[in-house]
Design an enzyme around this catalytic site. Structure first.
Site, PDB file in Angstrom:
ATOM      1  N   LYS A  26       0.677  -1.168  -0.047  1.00 17.82           N
ATOM      2  CA  LYS A  26       0.048  -0.082  -0.058  1.00 17.82           C
ATOM      3  C   LYS A  26       1.054   1.113   0.102  1.00 17.82           C
ATOM      4  O   LYS A  26       1.903   1.340   0.700  1.00 17.82           O
ATOM      5  CB  LYS A  26      -0.908   0.128   1.157  1.00 17.82           C
ATOM      6  CG  LYS A  26      -2.059   1.072   1.417  1.00 17.82           C
ATOM      7  CD  LYS A  26      -2.747   0.659   2.355  1.00 17.82           C
ATOM      8  CE  LYS A  26      -4.120   1.970   2.465  1.00 17.82           C
ATOM      9  NZ  LYS A  26      -4.949   1.495   3.546  1.00 17.82           N
ATOM     10  N   SER A  85     -10.129  -0.632   6.720  1.00 19.58           N
ATOM     11  CA  SER A  85      -9.553  -0.364   5.503  1.00 19.58           C
ATOM     12  C   SER A  85      -8.777  -1.706   4.939  1.00 19.58           C
ATOM     13  O   SER A  85      -8.404  -1.651   3.646  1.00 19.58           O
ATOM     14  CB  SER A  85      -8.409   0.728   5.454  1.00 19.58           C
ATOM     15  OG  SER A  85      -9.229   1.931   5.450  1.00 19.58           O
ATOM     16  N   SER A 135      -9.762   1.668   2.579  1.00 17.96           N
ATOM     17  CA  SER A 135      -8.931   2.282   1.608  1.00 17.96           C
ATOM     18  C   SER A 135      -7.895   1.386   1.114  1.00 17.96           C
ATOM     19  O   SER A 135      -7.431   1.797  -0.144  1.00 17.96           O
ATOM     20  CB  SER A 135      -8.149   3.454   2.567  1.00 17.96           C
ATOM     21  OG  SER A 135      -7.281   2.947   3.266  1.00 17.96           O
TER      22      SER A 135
END
Lengths: 96, 482
Positions: free
Chosen positions: B76, B175, B151
């Protein structure tokens, strides 16, 4: 009743310049969000202590010894502007 | 042999390399081809510099072995990698190359993993749909009109589409778990303090935790083994021994007591989601678990509590993006003008909204009414869980109240977006670990996730329960047609 939020004032505290359009948009949305979160008032917390952190944390100490750290060059590698060994910013103190 | 290698799990890839049936180059070659084919449609990976991948391969080849030897992992874009672009999908960090590695990166590399790409995300992890990225939205491989969740949407989408063998995400209010559910893969948020946050660009420091997104539960255990542990560089990481999580890969939950909280099956939940999760609970019962209804009475306050605490912490964490040390700078006449213009230009709408909301709830005159009140309700939520865990090994719930929704559907309605995290937020507020595993599909072929929660530092229970479910179902074997 919805709360009126002075978005321009808060944005100034947060150091963000907002356009007129943004101020109008955020005012409505934030009023909705705030009236939603105000349902917390229903929860009885008279006797409840606050939890700031999920774990019971204690101070963490370490020996005061010198360790290897990042070089000045590395620390400054992303600086938008720099001079010698420092980050450069606009003048802060007015000339008298 | 190299054909279709991208479909394999991390365990399988490592074993085949160990047996010398395939090479690291084979794996990277197959994956690169796959990414070229599918990522135009998905936008799951935002920066994969060719030279970097080459140097990753060279570095791995110097390693002798390791539990993740030769396994390509997508990272990420809010986790720092020394010298590599790390942007949080925000214009304000344009061109930022961190001067150090996050601890999880060092740990993954130690085990022989290689970084195969940077995963797209909501800007600064603010969002549940992966639409607020400055690089444009990521799409769901099961239906590219749909959001992948957020996210960590790029991490989940890339693993589901076989563009990465596994991925790391971060979870502040769901997330990792919510996008894993919406993309049909496995995602775990470890206990707060289990994994070092050093080098994770902070969103809400008392809630953030890094965790794995994988194709199955065995890979989840493998990655968790690699990234867990105390780190002197993160004073909130906890110094307790890390068990070998692969030892919890046991197909046995006989006699396990599982709690089903009634507040997680109320109106507003999608019918198909509810049916699939209830079916999943039946499966667990048929495998010997004893499931009973319980109450977590303060659940209805979780979202409100979160949307005070998380923006409050975020507004303070994001103060560092001011054009001085890194990223974007807009020149201004004064220092204050520079701050204001830099942040006006650099932050997207949701980032501005959250910083302003956080500043408001912390501002003079409102602190007690909002922030302090939220901290007290946080205690109440914690007490709810403590009570249930006295009698039960774990709690089973839906991960998300709905399957993936359409791109654009909720982007102009922040409140409806915030409610996507209603079932995942409580674990962050209380620090407990949670995992999402695939438990079904809607009629339109969109994945549905089942969430398991356990006591702090009881990831072993999550893995055992999830593994047992997986061994006796085949939802995790289905692949999107992309």
């Amino acid at each position: 009743m919805k709360k009126k939020i002075d978005v321009e004032y808060i944005a100034n505290l947060a150091r963000i310049r907002l356009s007129k359009k943004e101020i109008d948009g955020f005012s409505g949305q934030l009023a909705d969000i705030i009236s939603f979160i105000e349902k917390l008032n229903k929860a009885d917390t008279k006797e409840t202590p606050p939890t700031t952190h999920p774990l019971p944390l204690k101070n963490v100490f370490r020996a005061d010894t010198v360790k290897k750290s990042l070089t000045q060059e590395k620390v400054l590698q992303n600086a938008p502007e720099k001079r010698e060994t420092s980050f450069k910013v606009p003048k802060i103190i007015e000339e008298s | 042999m190299a054909e279709g290698l991208y479909k394999l799990t991390a365990c399988k890839i490592r074993d085949l390399i160990e047996k010398k049936e395939i090479s690291v180059d084979d794996v990277v070659g197959a994956l690169t081809e796959r990414i070229q084919k599918t990522d135009k449609k998905l936008n799951a990976l935002i920066s994969l510099e060719k030279a970097d991948l080459k140097s990753e391969v060279e570095r791995v080849k110097q390693n002798k072995g390791g539990a993740l030897y030769g396994v390509p992992v997508a990272i990420k874009d809010n986790i720092c990698v020394d010298g590599r672009l790390t942007t949080c999908a925000s214009n304000i960090l344009e061109g930022f190359r961190p001067p150090y590695n996050a601890t999880v990166i060092d740990k993954l590399r130690e085990k022989g993993a290689l970084i195969c790409g940077r995963a797209n995300m909501d800007e600064f992890a603010f969002g549940s749909s992966c639409e607020t990225s400055c690089y444009g939205p990521t799409r769901n491989p099961w239906d590219t009109d749909m959001i992948p969740g957020g996210s960590s949407g790029g991490s989940a989408s890339s693993v589901a589409a076989d563009e990465a063998i596994a991925a790391l995400g971060s979870d502040t209010g769901g997330s990792i778990r919510q996008p894993a559910a919406l993309c049909g893969v496995v995602g775990m948020k470890p206990t707060y303090g289990r994994v070092s946050r050093y080098g994770l660009i902070a969103f809400a420091s008392s809630l953030d935790q890094i965790g794995p997104i994988t194709k199955d539960v065995s890979d989840c255990a493998l990655l968790l083994n690699a990234i867990s542990g105390y780190d002197p560089k993160d004073s909130t990481s906890v110094d307790i021994a890390v068990p070998d999580y692969t030892k919890s890969l046991k197909n046995d939950i006989k006699g396990m007591r599982i709690a089903i909280p009634k507040e997680y099956f109320v109106k507003g939940i999608d019918k198909e989601v509810k049916a699939a999760v209830l079916n999943g609970i039946k499966t667990l019962e048929s495998l010997g678990a004893k499931c009973d209804e319980v109450s977590l009475p303060h659940t209805e306050y979780a979202v409100s509590t979160y949307y005070i605490i998380a923006p409050a912490e975020a507004s303070s964490n994001l103060a560092r993006f001011d054009g001085v040390q890194y990223g974007l700078r807009k020149k201004g006449k004064s220092l204050i003008d520079m701050y204001k213009d830099t942040r006006a230009k650099g932050f997207g709408s949701e980032a501005k909204r959250r910083v302003i909301l956080g500043t408001y709830v912390l501002s003079s005159g409102y602190y007690d009414a909002y922030y302090l009140k939220a901290l007290k309700v946080r205690t109440k939520l914690k007490e709810d869980f403590d009570k249930v865990f006295k009698d039960f090994a774990c709690i089973v719930t839906p991960t998300s109240p709905t399957p993936a929704f359409k791109i654009g559907e909720r982007i102009d309605d922040p409140l409806s977006m915030y409610l996507s995290d209603i079932f995942t937020i409580p674990a962050n507020l209380t620090g407990i670990p949670g995992i999402s595993i695939p438990c079904g599909f809607t009629k339109k072929n969109l994945p549905i996730g089942l969430q398991i929660l356990a006591k702090p530092f009881n990831e072993e229970t999550l893995i055992r329960t999830a593994y047992t479910f997986e061994e006796n179902t085949d939802f995790h074997k289905r692949k999107p047609d992309i």
